[in-house]
Scaffold this active site. Sequence first.
Site, PDB file in Angstrom:
ATOM      1  N   SER A   1      -4.635  -2.435  -1.908  1.00  0.00           N
ATOM      2  CA  SER A   1      -5.502  -1.283  -1.638  1.00  0.00           C
ATOM      3  C   SER A   1      -5.093  -0.186  -2.607  1.00  0.00           C
ATOM      4  O   SER A   1      -3.933  -0.159  -3.061  1.00  0.00           O
ATOM      5  CB  SER A   1      -5.287  -0.796  -0.205  1.00  0.00           C
ATOM      6  OG  SER A   1      -5.843   0.487  -0.031  1.00  0.00           O
TER       7      SER A   1
ATOM      8  N   TYR B   1       0.024   1.450   7.099  1.00  0.00           N
ATOM      9  CA  TYR B   1      -0.853   0.510   6.379  1.00  0.00           C
ATOM     10  C   TYR B   1      -0.592   0.613   4.877  1.00  0.00           C
ATOM     11  O   TYR B   1      -0.462  -0.402   4.185  1.00  0.00           O
ATOM     12  CB  TYR B   1      -2.309   0.834   6.703  1.00  0.00           C
ATOM     13  CG  TYR B   1      -3.338   0.129   5.834  1.00  0.00           C
ATOM     14  CD1 TYR B   1      -3.737  -1.176   6.108  1.00  0.00           C
ATOM     15  CD2 TYR B   1      -3.927   0.769   4.732  1.00  0.00           C
ATOM     16  CE1 TYR B   1      -4.686  -1.821   5.308  1.00  0.00           C
ATOM     17  CE2 TYR B   1      -4.872   0.143   3.940  1.00  0.00           C
ATOM     18  CZ  TYR B   1      -5.249  -1.155   4.228  1.00  0.00           C
ATOM     19  OH  TYR B   1      -6.183  -1.793   3.437  1.00  0.00           O
TER      20      TYR B   1
END
Length: 246
Positions: free
Chosen positions: A138, A151
């Site tokens: 990401s 995360y």
Amino acid sequence: MAYSIQDKTILVTGANRGIGEALVKELVARGAGRVYAAARNTASLAELVAQAPEVIVPVQLDVTNAADISSLANDITSLDVLINNAGIANFSNFSGESTLSIAASEMATNYFGPVNLTHAFLPTLHKSSAAAVINVSSVAGIANFPTLGPYSASKAAVHSFTQGLRAELRKAGIFVQGVYPGPVDTDMTKDFETDKASPAEVAKSVLTGLQQGDEDVYPDAFAQQMYAIYNQNPKQLEQQFAAILD
Ligand SMILES: NC(=O)c1ccc[n+]([C@@H]2O[C@H](COP(=O)([O-])OP(=O)(O)OC[C@H]3O[C@@H](n4cnc5c(N)ncnc54)[C@H](OP(=O)(O)O)[C@@H]3O)[C@@H](O)[C@H]2O)c1
């Protein structure tokens, strides 16, 4: 490196929705020979498989389950490309009451899942003359996005795993790609109001990146803008993401 997807055998995790589903569809469109679509619940793959039943093979896989991983690695004896896509995200921070359990579950799925699955499939990938591993990290993996703190840390771990794996497999000729999306319009971001790329656009960028031999893929406009900042000055990107808490 120019890579041909034509007739290749590819495994995609988290294939029943979102980016994983889009990757399966795009692989079929680009001529893949066989696509193993992995999901925790194979019933959720029925509609996708029906679109190309001669190519898409549904398989059961929870990436946090060691027995699932070893059973799948036994069953699939030929594989060219492994796509580690499955992931979870909690909109949480490092100060909350549930931080430890959230961080542990995100690391289990997002980091240890790909590490274990890749490890299990490496002997099979080594038998391919055109092997590749694709890890979906990401843009939050290159600088921490504080409303997704734990995360982001799990995706930073995926980024580091990708770099280390690439170095290790270089001499064996196994290509390793990292993917760093910004916000994408999937179930994962349904409660997050912002401009989002489509899963189809991301899948196209990932596979064009594979075909071109791009080691790092920033598949959407937001990710490309953030990477441009990071490339100039990593501290500036950290500060820009931190400003979301102001
Ligand atoms: N959406 C974004 O904005 C965005 C941005 C950057 C990176 N990413 C990354 O892109 C990847 C795909 O995300 P998405 O946006 O497509 O999210 P999504 O629509 O929520 O899909 C997540 C997929 O992962 C699967 N999954 C979750 N835990 C699993 C487990 N333990 N074992 C096997 N499969 C599991 C889900 O299966 P179930 O249906 O069984 O839950 C689902 O298929 C993730 O790695 C995510 O972190 C997404």
